[in-house]
Scaffold this active site. Sequence first.
Site, PDB file in Angstrom:
ATOM      1  N   GLU A  75      88.774 -56.144  22.203  1.00 11.90           N
ATOM      2  CA  GLU A  75      88.454 -56.321  23.122  1.00 11.90           C
ATOM      3  C   GLU A  75      89.433 -55.816  24.397  1.00 11.90           C
ATOM      4  O   GLU A  75      89.120 -55.120  25.448  1.00 11.90           O
ATOM      5  CB  GLU A  75      88.056 -57.743  23.568  1.00 11.90           C
ATOM      6  CG  GLU A  75      87.346 -58.234  24.803  1.00 11.90           C
ATOM      7  CD  GLU A  75      86.102 -57.436  25.044  1.00 11.90           C
ATOM      8  OE1 GLU A  75      85.683 -57.035  24.176  1.00 11.90           O
ATOM      9  OE2 GLU A  75      85.527 -57.630  26.140  1.00 11.90           O
ATOM     10  N   ASP A  76      90.579 -56.198  24.412  1.00  9.96           N
ATOM     11  CA  ASP A  76      91.663 -56.250  25.507  1.00  9.96           C
ATOM     12  C   ASP A  76      92.464 -54.638  25.509  1.00  9.96           C
ATOM     13  O   ASP A  76      92.952 -54.513  26.367  1.00  9.96           O
ATOM     14  CB  ASP A  76      92.821 -57.220  25.313  1.00  9.96           C
ATOM     15  CG  ASP A  76      91.842 -58.649  26.032  1.00  9.96           C
ATOM     16  OD1 ASP A  76      90.664 -58.595  26.332  1.00  9.96           O
ATOM     17  OD2 ASP A  76      92.737 -59.555  25.908  1.00  9.96           O
TER      18      ASP A  76
END
Length: 500
Positions: A75-76
Amino acid sequence: MSNVKEIIGLMDSPTEADKTLINKAYDFAQKAHDGHTRYSGEPSFNHLAATAVELARLGMGPKTIAAGLLHDTIEDVNIAPETIEKEFGKEILFLIDGVTKLGKLRYHGAERHRESLRKLLVATSKDVRVLIIKLADRLHNMRTLQFVPEEKRKRIALETIEIYAAIAHRLGMGMMRRELEDLAFEYAYPKEYKEVRALLTERTAQTMVHLEKMSRALKKELAKVGLTRFRTDHRVKGLYSLWRKLQRKDNDINKIYDIAALRIIVPSVEDCYRVLGMVHNLWRPLPNKIKDYIAFHKPNGYRSLHTTVFTGDGGIVEVQIRTEDMHNEAEIGIASHIFYKEGKRGDVKQSSFYWIRNLLPRFPQGGAAADTGGSRYKITKVPEWIEQLGSNQEDGDDYESSLRADFFSERVFVFTPKGDVVDLPVDSSPIDFAYAIHSDIGDHMAGAKVNGKMVTLDTKLHNGDIVEILTKKNSKPTRKWLESAKTTLARRHIRNALAR
Ligand code: MN
C-alpha cells in the site's frame, strides 16, 4: 527503536529458518521504506518494527511477524504483490493482502453502520491472524496519534473504540482492548477523559493503600496452609471502561467497586477455590458479588473467580482469582490459541460455525497455497468460547449482537462511494445495491461502477467492493433485471415498474 534482535528475542524458541525469515523481512521492509517518514518525522520503518514487536509479544509465529514487518509495503511503497510472493511465499502475501484490504475500510461514525463494519472486518479478514496484525498495527498508530493532524485524530480515535477495541474484546484480547480504548479515549472524548482521569487519580491513591494491606495479610494466611506458589498483582480499571461504567451507575463513583482489583494467580483450579474460601474467611464478602467465571465463563472466554469484599477499614475491593493459563488467556485471548508448532491441521475440530472456521489459517496441507512444508501454525482446538461467538449469547457489554456464521456465508458487505456500508445477500448485483440505496436510484439506473470500473448490471458483488450507480432520467428497469436481482426488495420494485 526496536531492532531485529528484540523481535527474535521475544519469539518462542524460533528455529534457524524462522530467524532467517525474520531477518529477511526486517531488511526487506527497512529498504522498502527507506526515506519515508511518519507524521512524527521518524522513519516509517519504526512503525513496522513496532508492529512486529507487538506480534512477537502476543506469541505469534514467524510468518505473522514477517507479515507484520511487511504489512505496509504494498500500500505505502508500491512493492508489487508478485515480488512479495516470490520473496516470501503465498501465505505471507495472503496475510499482507488481508491487512491492506482492511486498511481501505473507513469508519464514518454512523451508528447504523457500526455493526456492519465490525462484521465486514471480520469477514474480510478470512484468517484471524490478519485481524491480529491489524490490531497490532492500530496499537502503534494509536501510540503515535498525537503527531497526526488534529482534524483526523477524532475520527481515528472513535474508529479505534467502536471497531477495533470492540473486535479485540470479542476475541478475548483484554490487554489489547484496554490499551486501544485508553489511548483513544483522550482524543475521542477529551472533556470526559479529563474528568475521569482526575476522578481516578484521586481514588487510586486510597485504594492502593487497601490493596497493599490486603496483599500482605493474604500472603501470611496462604503461607500458613503451605500455599506459596502464587503471585498477586493489582490492576487499575481502564479509564475508558471506568467512564462507561460510571454512565451505567448514575455517575456515582461510590457505586463502582472494581476501580482497582487485587489479583491472585495460583497454580491450579483447585487452588482458585481454596483461595476464594480463605479470602472470604479474612474479609466479609458483599452479597451477590461472587462470580464464578470458571464454572461459567464469559462468552468471550474470560475465566476467573471474582468476589468483592469489605476490607475492614472502610474500603471495598474486588478480588480476582485465576490460574496462570486463565490469566494469559484473559490478556491475549485468541492469540493464546494460535500455536506455533510443527503440526498438521487434522485436529482442528469441525465446528458448525462457518465463520470461525473461515478465520482459521487456510494454508496447511496443500490448501490454497503450496507453501513449502505447509503452515506450521495450528489452532489445536477450537475453544468452546469461540464456538459460542457463533451463538446469540450476550455478555452484557455493548457489542450489540454476535458475529454469526451463517450470516457471513449469506451476506456481502459493500460500500457507497462515500464509504457507507450496505449489506446484501451473497451473489447480489449492482441492481440490488441501487434499490437498497433508494427505489428512485434503482428505477433510473443506467450503469454501475465497481471499484471505479464500469461493469455490467449482472456483475456479482464481493465483500469490500465500492459501488457507484449511474442514473439517467429516462432509464427504466427491464425484464432482464429480474434475472440478476437477488433481493426481494429489488424484485418487487422491478415488477412494479414493469407493470407500469
Ligand atoms: Mn501500518
